[in-house]
Design a protein around this motif. Sequence first.
Motif, PDB file in Angstrom:
ATOM      1  N   VAL A 309      34.598  52.200  43.966  1.00  0.00           N
ATOM      2  CA  VAL A 309      34.644  50.850  44.545  1.00  0.00           C
ATOM      3  C   VAL A 309      35.145  49.822  43.855  1.00  0.00           C
ATOM      4  O   VAL A 309      34.403  49.528  42.887  1.00  0.00           O
ATOM      5  CB  VAL A 309      33.272  50.607  45.440  1.00  0.00           C
ATOM      6  N   LEU A 310      36.313  49.113  44.129  1.00  0.00           N
ATOM      7  CA  LEU A 310      36.730  47.938  43.456  1.00  0.00           C
ATOM      8  C   LEU A 310      36.230  46.536  43.993  1.00  0.00           C
ATOM      9  O   LEU A 310      36.226  46.413  45.322  1.00  0.00           O
ATOM     10  CB  LEU A 310      38.106  48.015  43.146  1.00  0.00           C
ATOM     11  N   ASP A 311      36.348  45.647  43.322  1.00  0.00           N
ATOM     12  CA  ASP A 311      35.986  44.159  43.699  1.00  0.00           C
ATOM     13  C   ASP A 311      37.356  43.369  44.056  1.00  0.00           C
ATOM     14  O   ASP A 311      37.703  42.923  43.180  1.00  0.00           O
ATOM     15  CB  ASP A 311      35.033  43.532  42.791  1.00  0.00           C
ATOM     16  N   GLY A 312      37.711  43.692  45.309  1.00  0.00           N
ATOM     17  CA  GLY A 312      38.829  43.067  45.515  1.00  0.00           C
ATOM     18  C   GLY A 312      38.910  41.437  45.225  1.00  0.00           C
ATOM     19  O   GLY A 312      40.158  40.855  45.672  1.00  0.00           O
ATOM     20  N   ASP A 313      37.869  41.007  45.405  1.00  0.00           N
ATOM     21  CA  ASP A 313      37.769  39.229  45.466  1.00  0.00           C
ATOM     22  C   ASP A 313      37.396  39.027  43.855  1.00  0.00           C
ATOM     23  O   ASP A 313      36.890  38.014  43.494  1.00  0.00           O
ATOM     24  CB  ASP A 313      36.664  39.027  46.209  1.00  0.00           C
ATOM     25  N   SER A 314      37.755  39.952  43.062  1.00  0.00           N
ATOM     26  CA  SER A 314      37.243  39.647  41.504  1.00  0.00           C
ATOM     27  C   SER A 314      38.328  38.590  41.060  1.00  0.00           C
ATOM     28  O   SER A 314      39.452  38.301  41.672  1.00  0.00           O
ATOM     29  CB  SER A 314      37.466  40.930  40.552  1.00  0.00           C
ATOM     30  N   ASP A 315      37.994  37.787  40.002  1.00  0.00           N
ATOM     31  CA  ASP A 315      39.110  36.866  39.574  1.00  0.00           C
ATOM     32  C   ASP A 315      40.394  37.508  39.209  1.00  0.00           C
ATOM     33  O   ASP A 315      41.536  36.863  39.256  1.00  0.00           O
ATOM     34  CB  ASP A 315      38.570  36.212  38.252  1.00  0.00           C
ATOM     35  N   ASN A 316      40.427  38.664  38.914  1.00  0.00           N
ATOM     36  CA  ASN A 316      41.602  39.368  38.584  1.00  0.00           C
ATOM     37  C   ASN A 316      42.222  39.888  39.609  1.00  0.00           C
ATOM     38  O   ASN A 316      43.661  39.946  39.630  1.00  0.00           O
ATOM     39  CB  ASN A 316      41.235  40.642  37.731  1.00  0.00           C
ATOM     40  N   LEU A 317      41.627  40.321  40.887  1.00  0.00           N
ATOM     41  CA  LEU A 317      42.278  41.033  42.053  1.00  0.00           C
ATOM     42  C   LEU A 317      42.327  39.985  43.221  1.00  0.00           C
ATOM     43  O   LEU A 317      43.589  40.238  44.032  1.00  0.00           O
ATOM     44  CB  LEU A 317      41.574  42.413  42.170  1.00  0.00           C
ATOM     45  N   SER A 318      41.903  38.832  43.104  1.00  0.00           N
ATOM     46  CA  SER A 318      41.640  38.064  44.440  1.00  0.00           C
ATOM     47  C   SER A 318      43.081  37.568  44.468  1.00  0.00           C
ATOM     48  O   SER A 318      43.878  37.410  43.490  1.00  0.00           O
ATOM     49  CB  SER A 318      40.843  36.935  44.373  1.00  0.00           C
ATOM     50  N   GLY A 319      43.671  37.385  45.675  1.00  0.00           N
ATOM     51  CA  GLY A 319      45.166  36.622  46.180  1.00  0.00           C
ATOM     52  C   GLY A 319      46.004  37.857  45.931  1.00  0.00           C
ATOM     53  O   GLY A 319      47.159  37.495  46.007  1.00  0.00           O
ATOM     54  N   ALA A 320      45.700  39.056  45.725  1.00  0.00           N
ATOM     55  CA  ALA A 320      46.868  40.092  45.679  1.00  0.00           C
ATOM     56  C   ALA A 320      47.673  40.486  46.897  1.00  0.00           C
ATOM     57  O   ALA A 320      46.780  40.688  47.997  1.00  0.00           O
ATOM     58  CB  ALA A 320      46.233  41.505  45.224  1.00  0.00           C
ATOM     59  N   ARG A 321      48.784  40.331  47.006  1.00  0.00           N
ATOM     60  CA  ARG A 321      49.703  40.464  48.357  1.00  0.00           C
ATOM     61  C   ARG A 321      49.836  41.962  48.526  1.00  0.00           C
ATOM     62  O   ARG A 321      50.133  42.341  49.707  1.00  0.00           O
ATOM     63  CB  ARG A 321      50.871  39.618  48.024  1.00  0.00           C
ATOM     64  N   ILE A 327      46.072  47.501  42.113  1.00  0.00           N
ATOM     65  CA  ILE A 327      45.308  48.317  41.720  1.00  0.00           C
ATOM     66  C   ILE A 327      45.929  49.253  40.692  1.00  0.00           C
ATOM     67  O   ILE A 327      45.391  49.410  39.285  1.00  0.00           O
ATOM     68  CB  ILE A 327      44.850  49.621  42.670  1.00  0.00           C
ATOM     69  N   VAL A 328      47.134  49.685  40.861  1.00  0.00           N
ATOM     70  CA  VAL A 328      48.104  50.370  39.873  1.00  0.00           C
ATOM     71  C   VAL A 328      48.447  49.440  38.495  1.00  0.00           C
ATOM     72  O   VAL A 328      48.087  50.177  37.427  1.00  0.00           O
ATOM     73  CB  VAL A 328      49.146  50.731  40.503  1.00  0.00           C
ATOM     74  N   ARG A 329      48.663  48.304  38.672  1.00  0.00           N
ATOM     75  CA  ARG A 329      49.290  47.508  37.449  1.00  0.00           C
ATOM     76  C   ARG A 329      48.187  46.492  36.870  1.00  0.00           C
ATOM     77  O   ARG A 329      48.321  46.082  35.723  1.00  0.00           O
ATOM     78  CB  ARG A 329      50.291  46.575  38.153  1.00  0.00           C
ATOM     79  N   ARG A 330      47.000  46.137  37.741  1.00  0.00           N
ATOM     80  CA  ARG A 330      46.328  45.215  36.879  1.00  0.00           C
ATOM     81  C   ARG A 330      44.737  45.331  37.011  1.00  0.00           C
ATOM     82  O   ARG A 330      43.941  44.641  36.282  1.00  0.00           O
ATOM     83  CB  ARG A 330      46.732  43.979  37.572  1.00  0.00           C
TER      84      ARG A 330
END
Length: 345
Positions: A309-321, A327-330
């Motif tokens: 389970v990943l935090d899709g709202d993390s500073d790193n992943l939030s805003g991903a289109r 997931i794969v690249r960042r």
Amino acid sequence: MSDQTILAGTIFRGREFEPIEGRVVIEDGEIAAVEEATVDPSSWIIPAFVNAHTHIGDSIAKEAGGGLTLEELVAPPDGLKHRLLRQASREELVDAMARTISFMERAGTAAFVEFREGGVDGVAAIEAALADSPVDSVVLGRETVAAMERSDGFGASGAADGDFSHERTATAEAGKLFGIHAGEVDASDINPALDLDPDFLVHMVHAEGLHLDRVADSEVPVVVCPRSNVVTNVGVPPITDLAERTTVALGTDNVMTNSPSMFREMAWTAKLADVPAVEVLRMATVNGAEIAGLNCGLVAEGRDADLLVLDGDSDNLSGARDPVRAIVRRAGVDDVERVHYAGKA
């Protein structure tokens, strides 16, 4: 009474990792249902990783031997790795491997396929290192048939290092897994490796047209380790060509030279090879699981509930289109919200 756990969020379902909002219902360590529902979508639920090729014994010597050739680093019997392994006490070896396994656990790895040096004693050492971990393993003994009999199969160093036909026959008779390095330094050992009818090959950096045709005809899977190949300066595997012909999985190879992070391996692979992000995610999950004979690697009913389970709202992943591409690249260890292991929360 069954033991039930529910994970809710954005579920990346099946082999295409189709994102849906909903719940994963887990009963007795197995995915009982994947249900669409209105939930908070910020948790991203994907299969936990399967690291399809490791050498974690050399956890005792991280970043040792900078500037050495591949042969100087790892060639048996007197490469730097093998000398350091002989010098280490069993306690040092077990502790170092246990710490690497602990890192893999926190970084979302459900299982790993280990080529285990040291014969029967080496197999016993990794069993000790795994004693308190929920991470699964497929341990392939090396050097002796006895090590194969003690473990889950045989992991051969390469056809240039000797004739492994006896070990191949014994492994087949035992109904166990046989893997072999091939094409890491040059192409000369690829055909001899394929002649052994292995269950899978590792590396294939120098695969040429004839070898690719043989791989396709025999449907033998290949595990690639691109970060390791770059570090040891042997080249970059033809990942795109291999993926067009057979099942390709990812491994992180030697802990001496690379952290066992499947996040890093995916990112490198995505940026080196012209393959879709969804295919890279398969390489890190279900492809490795199926090579290893494991029932994890997908968010699907009937699969073991090894889930990340990943935090899709993390500073790193939030805003991903494009979440799969993200997931794969960042994505990285800092984005891990929870790891659920089959039978263990």
